[in-house]
Design a protein around this motif. Structure first.
Motif, PDB file in Angstrom:
ATOM      1  N   HIS A  31     -75.253 -66.784 -21.288  1.00 37.98           N
ATOM      2  CA  HIS A  31     -75.627 -67.899 -20.406  1.00 37.98           C
ATOM      3  C   HIS A  31     -74.467 -68.337 -19.536  1.00 37.98           C
ATOM      4  O   HIS A  31     -74.615 -68.602 -18.347  1.00 37.98           O
ATOM      5  CB  HIS A  31     -76.134 -69.078 -21.237  1.00 37.98           C
ATOM      6  N   ARG A  32     -73.292 -68.402 -20.140  1.00 41.02           N
ATOM      7  CA  ARG A  32     -72.124 -68.842 -19.394  1.00 41.02           C
ATOM      8  C   ARG A  32     -71.805 -67.846 -18.277  1.00 41.02           C
ATOM      9  O   ARG A  32     -71.513 -68.225 -17.140  1.00 41.02           O
ATOM     10  CB  ARG A  32     -70.941 -68.955 -20.357  1.00 41.02           C
ATOM     11  N   GLU A  33     -71.879 -66.551 -18.598  1.00 38.26           N
ATOM     12  CA  GLU A  33     -71.545 -65.542 -17.606  1.00 38.26           C
ATOM     13  C   GLU A  33     -72.572 -65.531 -16.471  1.00 38.26           C
ATOM     14  O   GLU A  33     -72.220 -65.364 -15.298  1.00 38.26           O
ATOM     15  CB  GLU A  33     -71.476 -64.162 -18.272  1.00 38.26           C
ATOM     16  N   GLN A  34     -73.832 -65.747 -16.826  1.00 36.69           N
ATOM     17  CA  GLN A  34     -74.846 -65.781 -15.768  1.00 36.69           C
ATOM     18  C   GLN A  34     -74.633 -66.989 -14.862  1.00 36.69           C
ATOM     19  O   GLN A  34     -74.760 -66.892 -13.633  1.00 36.69           O
ATOM     20  CB  GLN A  34     -76.251 -65.805 -16.395  1.00 36.69           C
ATOM     21  N   ALA A  35     -74.269 -68.120 -15.481  1.00 39.10           N
ATOM     22  CA  ALA A  35     -74.025 -69.313 -14.673  1.00 39.10           C
ATOM     23  C   ALA A  35     -72.869 -69.068 -13.706  1.00 39.10           C
ATOM     24  O   ALA A  35     -72.922 -69.455 -12.529  1.00 39.10           O
ATOM     25  CB  ALA A  35     -73.710 -70.501 -15.585  1.00 39.10           C
ATOM     26  N   LEU A  36     -71.820 -68.406 -14.190  1.00 38.00           N
ATOM     27  CA  LEU A  36     -70.677 -68.104 -13.316  1.00 38.00           C
ATOM     28  C   LEU A  36     -71.110 -67.245 -12.139  1.00 38.00           C
ATOM     29  O   LEU A  36     -70.724 -67.495 -10.993  1.00 38.00           O
ATOM     30  CB  LEU A  36     -69.583 -67.374 -14.116  1.00 38.00           C
ATOM     31  N   LEU A  37     -71.919 -66.236 -12.414  1.00 39.97           N
ATOM     32  CA  LEU A  37     -72.378 -65.360 -11.334  1.00 39.97           C
ATOM     33  C   LEU A  37     -73.165 -66.166 -10.299  1.00 39.97           C
ATOM     34  O   LEU A  37     -72.989 -65.987  -9.090  1.00 39.97           O
ATOM     35  CB  LEU A  37     -73.256 -64.238 -11.897  1.00 39.97           C
ATOM     36  N   GLU A  38     -74.006 -67.069 -10.792  1.00 44.38           N
ATOM     37  CA  GLU A  38     -74.834 -67.843  -9.861  1.00 44.38           C
ATOM     38  C   GLU A  38     -73.998 -68.725  -8.957  1.00 44.38           C
ATOM     39  O   GLU A  38     -74.387 -69.034  -7.827  1.00 44.38           O
ATOM     40  CB  GLU A  38     -75.858 -68.681 -10.650  1.00 44.38           C
ATOM     41  N   GLU A  39     -72.821 -69.134  -9.474  1.00 48.05           N
ATOM     42  CA  GLU A  39     -72.004 -70.069  -8.700  1.00 48.05           C
ATOM     43  C   GLU A  39     -71.108 -69.383  -7.672  1.00 48.05           C
ATOM     44  O   GLU A  39     -70.339 -70.060  -6.992  1.00 48.05           O
ATOM     45  CB  GLU A  39     -71.093 -70.870  -9.648  1.00 48.05           C
ATOM     46  N   HIS A  40     -71.128 -68.049  -7.596  1.00 52.36           N
ATOM     47  CA  HIS A  40     -70.200 -67.359  -6.687  1.00 52.36           C
ATOM     48  C   HIS A  40     -70.933 -66.398  -5.754  1.00 52.36           C
ATOM     49  O   HIS A  40     -72.045 -65.975  -6.039  1.00 52.36           O
ATOM     50  CB  HIS A  40     -69.140 -66.620  -7.496  1.00 52.36           C
ATOM     51  N   ASP A  41     -70.238 -66.064  -4.647  1.00 51.90           N
ATOM     52  CA  ASP A  41     -70.834 -65.167  -3.653  1.00 51.90           C
ATOM     53  C   ASP A  41     -70.334 -63.738  -3.802  1.00 51.90           C
ATOM     54  O   ASP A  41     -71.067 -62.791  -3.585  1.00 51.90           O
ATOM     55  CB  ASP A  41     -70.491 -65.649  -2.235  1.00 51.90           C
ATOM     56  N   VAL A  42     -69.056 -63.604  -4.133  1.00 50.92           N
ATOM     57  CA  VAL A  42     -68.463 -62.274  -4.226  1.00 50.92           C
ATOM     58  C   VAL A  42     -67.937 -62.086  -5.646  1.00 50.92           C
ATOM     59  O   VAL A  42     -67.253 -62.953  -6.188  1.00 50.92           O
ATOM     60  CB  VAL A  42     -67.289 -62.106  -3.232  1.00 50.92           C
ATOM     61  N   MET A  68     -66.575 -70.115   3.880  1.00 51.54           N
ATOM     62  CA  MET A  68     -65.736 -69.871   2.708  1.00 51.54           C
ATOM     63  C   MET A  68     -66.517 -69.131   1.630  1.00 51.54           C
ATOM     64  O   MET A  68     -67.592 -69.549   1.236  1.00 51.54           O
ATOM     65  CB  MET A  68     -65.243 -71.208   2.145  1.00 51.54           C
ATOM     66  N   ALA A  69     -65.983 -67.982   1.215  1.00 54.99           N
ATOM     67  CA  ALA A  69     -66.659 -67.219   0.171  1.00 54.99           C
ATOM     68  C   ALA A  69     -66.154 -67.663  -1.197  1.00 54.99           C
ATOM     69  O   ALA A  69     -64.955 -67.806  -1.393  1.00 54.99           O
ATOM     70  CB  ALA A  69     -66.381 -65.722   0.369  1.00 54.99           C
ATOM     71  N   ARG A  70     -67.102 -67.906  -2.090  1.00 53.10           N
ATOM     72  CA  ARG A  70     -66.705 -68.236  -3.464  1.00 53.10           C
ATOM     73  C   ARG A  70     -66.533 -66.923  -4.228  1.00 53.10           C
ATOM     74  O   ARG A  70     -67.453 -66.090  -4.251  1.00 53.10           O
ATOM     75  CB  ARG A  70     -67.772 -69.114  -4.123  1.00 53.10           C
ATOM     76  N   ILE A  71     -65.364 -66.730  -4.811  1.00 54.91           N
ATOM     77  CA  ILE A  71     -65.022 -65.430  -5.399  1.00 54.91           C
ATOM     78  C   ILE A  71     -64.887 -65.559  -6.918  1.00 54.91           C
ATOM     79  O   ILE A  71     -64.182 -66.434  -7.410  1.00 54.91           O
ATOM     80  CB  ILE A  71     -63.682 -64.908  -4.828  1.00 54.91           C
ATOM     81  N   LEU A  72     -65.565 -64.674  -7.639  1.00 60.11           N
ATOM     82  CA  LEU A  72     -65.435 -64.624  -9.099  1.00 60.11           C
ATOM     83  C   LEU A  72     -64.710 -63.336  -9.476  1.00 60.11           C
ATOM     84  O   LEU A  72     -65.200 -62.239  -9.196  1.00 60.11           O
ATOM     85  CB  LEU A  72     -66.821 -64.653  -9.751  1.00 60.11           C
ATOM     86  N   ILE A  73     -63.553 -63.458 -10.088  1.00 63.58           N
ATOM     87  CA  ILE A  73     -62.836 -62.268 -10.547  1.00 63.58           C
ATOM     88  C   ILE A  73     -63.109 -62.096 -12.033  1.00 63.58           C
ATOM     89  O   ILE A  73     -62.727 -62.935 -12.843  1.00 63.58           O
ATOM     90  CB  ILE A  73     -61.323 -62.392 -10.295  1.00 63.58           C
ATOM     91  N   LEU A  74     -63.797 -61.020 -12.380  1.00 62.86           N
ATOM     92  CA  LEU A  74     -64.016 -60.697 -13.797  1.00 62.86           C
ATOM     93  C   LEU A  74     -62.931 -59.706 -14.189  1.00 62.86           C
ATOM     94  O   LEU A  74     -62.936 -58.555 -13.755  1.00 62.86           O
ATOM     95  CB  LEU A  74     -65.407 -60.095 -13.990  1.00 62.86           C
ATOM     96  N   PHE A  75     -62.002 -60.181 -14.977  1.00 60.79           N
ATOM     97  CA  PHE A  75     -60.820 -59.384 -15.276  1.00 60.79           C
ATOM     98  C   PHE A  75     -60.943 -58.771 -16.656  1.00 60.79           C
ATOM     99  O   PHE A  75     -61.234 -59.467 -17.637  1.00 60.79           O
ATOM    100  CB  PHE A  75     -59.582 -60.284 -15.205  1.00 60.79           C
ATOM    101  N   ALA A  76     -60.753 -57.463 -16.755  1.00 59.71           N
ATOM    102  CA  ALA A  76     -60.852 -56.794 -18.055  1.00 59.71           C
ATOM    103  C   ALA A  76     -59.645 -55.891 -18.266  1.00 59.71           C
ATOM    104  O   ALA A  76     -59.517 -54.849 -17.620  1.00 59.71           O
ATOM    105  CB  ALA A  76     -62.139 -55.988 -18.131  1.00 59.71           C
ATOM    106  N   PRO A 130     -59.873 -72.836  -3.382  1.00 62.07           N
ATOM    107  CA  PRO A 130     -61.073 -73.524  -3.880  1.00 62.07           C
ATOM    108  C   PRO A 130     -62.209 -72.512  -3.966  1.00 62.07           C
ATOM    109  O   PRO A 130     -62.406 -71.709  -3.051  1.00 62.07           O
ATOM    110  CB  PRO A 130     -61.348 -74.588  -2.814  1.00 62.07           C
ATOM    111  N   GLY A 131     -62.921 -72.519  -5.106  1.00 63.80           N
ATOM    112  CA  GLY A 131     -64.032 -71.594  -5.232  1.00 63.80           C
ATOM    113  C   GLY A 131     -63.640 -70.237  -5.751  1.00 63.80           C
ATOM    114  O   GLY A 131     -64.485 -69.360  -5.886  1.00 63.80           O
ATOM    115  N   LEU A 132     -62.346 -70.023  -6.052  1.00 66.01           N
ATOM    116  CA  LEU A 132     -61.939 -68.759  -6.659  1.00 66.01           C
ATOM    117  C   LEU A 132     -61.806 -68.967  -8.159  1.00 66.01           C
ATOM    118  O   LEU A 132     -61.066 -69.830  -8.609  1.00 66.01           O
ATOM    119  CB  LEU A 132     -60.617 -68.266  -6.068  1.00 66.01           C
ATOM    120  N   THR A 133     -62.591 -68.184  -8.925  1.00 64.89           N
ATOM    121  CA  THR A 133     -62.577 -68.340 -10.378  1.00 64.89           C
ATOM    122  C   THR A 133     -62.060 -67.058 -11.008  1.00 64.89           C
ATOM    123  O   THR A 133     -62.471 -65.968 -10.619  1.00 64.89           O
ATOM    124  CB  THR A 133     -63.998 -68.630 -10.897  1.00 64.89           C
TER     125      THR A 133
END
Lengths: 201, 631
Positions: A49-60, A1-9, A30-33
């Motif tokens: 700090h918050r954005e870096q933490a988010l990146l660390e918690e996701h794979d894609v 399962m890939a954890r996906i972070l969508i940075l929406f702008a 699960p794991g999609l933010t």
């Protein structure tokens, strides 16, 4: 399962037709933010700090945005400038992002025919995204071709429904590790990767 | 009546109400039935605490109906009234005509002369505005489709009473010329005048009420509001209602209709909510008194003497009216559940029937032998109404399967209330209101400065005069359906009082409160307000930013620094409030610590670029790495 972070702008989501639908139809996985940058940081005061933490918690990482002047809206540039710090994202000690994947999910007003050598934009979208591709590579991540929704100016409501549904399917496939990243890297767009999966079935 | 006597009666009435109404409510029967039972209990056939003055008390208490229609009018903007014109004329008209025909037909079949039969028919076609509106409002069904239809019919009847009173003398069969000076509102000094003069007087009176309400009352209320004496405002409100009632009585119109008209005209004014909440307690008490009086005047002797006759009369009346109403509901395409609500609400005979019966007796339309049992039946049918509605609610509706969703949606359409209430419209509240308005968000504003209210209304804003910390006024302004409440009052005490009221009665409201200083902000946070806005914070930060600019700082830096300062401030507010609760002494040290924290952080932001802020814009580490001096 890939954890996906969508940075929406999107600076004016309330006026957008396509992105609003894409966002409404995001799958609950699960794991999609989903991180709505303009909503969280209306003053561009990005919490590094918050954005870096988010990146660390996701794979894609997905950069979802409209294509403004052959690039991202200003927020995503601010995000790159501040979050991808030396000593964390790049540099001798900057290894936090190594091995992660990143791609742009973007919409263009114009049609695909405009983004060709002979078209009036003279370059393909993938070529125009070179600064991001290089940024990502410098951070040790794998850059994937963009997932592109062309021609939003011409779309009817049913068209929008269709592309939103396709994108949803793509995210589900990505989440389920059904995308072959090695093969996908060579493609012009990630849309093609989805078609390949379907063809092989 | 001596003073002592009056107090005794007041005591009996109030005690009966205080005991029975909560009991009735507890059993889910509604307050109206409670009052009626109280009346029966203390009446001549119960504990005999009252004599035969029930009838007099009823005439006095009928004024509650007048007040109720004033309040109903206040809630009914002219536009809404205009929308209801079809049900008022259609439903109301057909209901009166059909019921009259059916009842008169039965009466003729029972060998009564046709004139008497017609008079009975007209009388029994009336329904009880007081009972029905009170009960429906209590059940919050007044804004449903069935409730609106019932209201339309009741309104038509209040109007129809006037022509009915006018034609009653023509129906007199037992000729008796009434020199009846001591009657009620129908006997007027217009009696001897020619018809055209009477008509003219009526028109002039209506014009006075409408015109006066429109143009005269607002400046008058404004002047009174400026005194800031609440009881004077209340007195003025009462004076208005009583004055209109007197004027209407003078020209032979229904006082209820007159005050209703005035209410409708004032529904657009800024004093609407204040008037409503001022009149409301009087209305409630008088209506209660009225219901008690109805209960007390039920003639159980007569009922016991002819139980069968009375029972048949009550059943006949209720069934006939129910049938007519239900059929009309179908014709006017009410949904099934709403049609049933409509039919179950109105099958009683109303208080006007008492008036018509006594007037008819006096004019020689009826004979006492006819009216006796009918009056008893009317009173019983009124007493039956709350029970019928309970029956409808508990037994009938669950079977029909009410289309609850549809009902809700329709209620919304009538809804005039807005999602945002703003309490206090000084410079603070008005800025909030203006920004919302600029984004197309309508707000309801409550303010206590009559001059300001006047000015803002002239600019087309929906502003009402009134003290927002009063629970009743909040209800009137729609707090039950609003989502946000912006508190921009001009004193911390009032703000806090309002917060407590809102937390208690409208817990669903999100409160956004202006705080005056830190101390006050702590109080608000402690009272459970999550969104607290120290009033001068943003302004002083802007001054700070500009001062930095004057001193040569880059604008982007000082703006970001100010926002960081603000975030830190908000965080401290919460932490310090929590710590303050533990001990006052600790608060002082904690406060000092927070200030030190803040200093350190801001210092770091300015000097120590390497720490953790905005590294991406200027990374010394990168410089070092490139030069090979790497850390």
């Amino acid at each position: 399962m890939a954890r996906i972070l969508i940075l929406f702008a999107h600076p004016a989501l309330e006026k957008s037709r396509v992105h609003r639908r894409l966002v409404e139809r995001l799958p609950e996985l699960p794991g999609l933010t989903f991180q709505d940058l303009y909503e969280v940081y209306p003053h561009f005061d990005i919490d590094v700090h918050r954005e870096q933490a988010l990146l660390e918690e996701h794979d894609v990482v997905v950069l979802q945005h409209p294509f403004f002047w052959y690039s991202t809206p200003a927020m995503l540039k601010q995000w790159q400038d501040l979050v991808l710090e030396h000593g964390w994202a790049y540099g001798r000690k900057g290894t936090a992002l190594v091995g992660k994947k990143l791609f742009n999910l973007l919409t263009t007003g114009g049609l695909e025919t405009g983004y060709r050598r002979e078209g009036h934009n003279r370059y393909t979208v993938r070529e125009l995204l070179v600064p991001i591709e290089q940024t990502v590579r410098l951070c040790g991540m794998q850059y994937l071709p963009p997932y592109i929704i062309f021609g939003s100016h011409w779309m009817s409501e049913p068209d929008i429904d269709t592309v939103a549904e396709r994108y949803r399917e793509f995210l589900v496939a990505l989440h389920a590790d059904r995308i072959d990243f090695q093969r996908a890297a060579a493609l012009e767009t990630l849309n093609a990767a989805l078609e390949e999966i379907e063809a092989s079935r | 009546m001596s003073g002592q006597d009056f107090l005794y009666q007041a005591f009996v009435y109030l005690a009966a109400a205080v005991i029975t109404v909560p009991l009735a409510k507890r059993f889910g029967l509604g307050s109206v039935l409670g009052y009626l039972l109280a009346g029966i209990a203390i009446g001549p056939y119960g504990l005999r605490l009252l004599g035969s003055e029930g009838q007099d008390v009823m005439h006095f208490a009928e004024f509650g109906v007048v007040m109720m229609l004033f309040v109903v009018g206040l809630e009914l903007q002219p536009a809404l009234l205009w929308r209801l014109r079809a049900p008022i004329l259609g439903l109301g008209g057909f209901q009166v005509v059909l019921t009259t025909l059916v009842v008169a037909g039965v009466a003729i079949a029972l060998t009564l002369p046709w004139k008497t039969a017609l008079a009975i028919g007209l009388t029994l076609s009336m329904s009880s505005t007081a009972i029905v509106l009170q009960t429906l409002a209590e059940k919050q069904q007044l804004k449903s489709e069935g409730g609106q239809s019932a209201f339309a019919v009741l309104l038509f009847k209040d109007i129809a009473v006037i022509p009915i009173l006018a034609i009653f003398p023509l129906l007199a069969s037992v000729h008796r010329t009434g020199d009846s000076a001591g009657g009620h509102e129908s006997t007027t000094w217009l009696h001897g005048m020619p018809a055209w003069a009477q008509t003219l007087a009526v028109l002039v009176a209506v014009a006075v009420v409408v015109g006066g309400s429109r143009f005269l009352l607002r400046p008058v209320f404004r002047a009174i509001a400026q005194t800031r004496l609440r009881e004077v405002f209340t007195a003025a409100a009462l004076l208005l209602v009583i004055g209109i009632a007197l004027l209407m009585g003078l020209v032979g119109l229904s006082p209820a209709l007159g005050t209703f008209l005035a209410g409708v005209v004032l529904a657009d004014s800024e004093y609407r909510h204040e008037l409503e909440s001022d009149i409301d307690p009087f209305k409630g008490l008088l209506l209660g008194l009225f219901f008690i009086a109805v209960g007390a005047t039920i003639d159980f002797n007569l009922i016991l003497a002819k139980p069968l006759l009375v029972a048949i009369l009550v059943a006949g009346i209720v069934i006939a009216k129910f049938a007519v109403l239900f059929a009309l509901g179908r014709v006017f395409s009410l949904s099934r559940d709403q049609g049933l609500l409509f039919a179950f609400a109105l099958p009683q005979v109303g208080e006007f029937a008492f008036v018509l019966f006594s007037y008819g007796l006096q004019e020689g339309v009826f004979e006492a032998g006819v009216t006796g049992p009918l009056v008893a039946a009317v009173a019983l049918s009124m007493a039956l109404t709350p029970l019928l509605l309970v029956f409808n609610e508990r037994v009938v509706q669950p079977r029909v399967g009410p289309s609850a969703a549809g009902e809700e949606r329709k209620a919304d359409a009538i809804e005039e209330e807005t999602a945002v209430l703003i309490a206090g419209f000084g410079s603070f509240g008005s800025t909030v209101g203006r920004l919302l308005r600029a984004n197309g968000v309508a707000t309801t504003v409550l303010d206590l400065d009559p001059d300001r209210v006047e000015l803002l209304r002239r600019l087309g804003l929906k502003v009402y005069y009134g003290d927002a910390s009063r629970h009743d006024l909040l209800v009137a302004a729609g707090a039950e359906r609003a989502r946000l409440l912006v508190l921009a009052l001009d004193s911390p005490e009032k703000t806090l009082a309002l917060v407590h009221t809102v937390k208690k009665h409208f817990p669903h409201l999100t409160i956004m409160a202006r705080a005056f200083d830190w101390e006050d902000a702590h109080d608000l946070v402690e009272a459970g307000v999550t969104r607290v806005y120290p009033q001068s914070l943003d302004t002083s930060l802007r001054v700070g930013v500009d001062a930095l600019g004057e001193l040569g700082f880059r604008a982007y830096h000082s703006h970001r620094s100010a926002r960081q300062f603000q975030r830190h401030d908000e965080e401290s507010l919460r932490q310090l409030t929590a710590e303050r609760r533990v001990s006052r002494a600790r608060y002082l040290t904690a406060a000092r610590k927070r200030i030190e924290d803040l200093e350190r952080l801001l210092e770091a932001d300015r000097v120590d670029r390497g720490s953790d802020r905005d590294l991406g814009w200027d990374a010394e580490t990168l410089r070092d790495e490139v030069r090979g001096t790497g850390a």
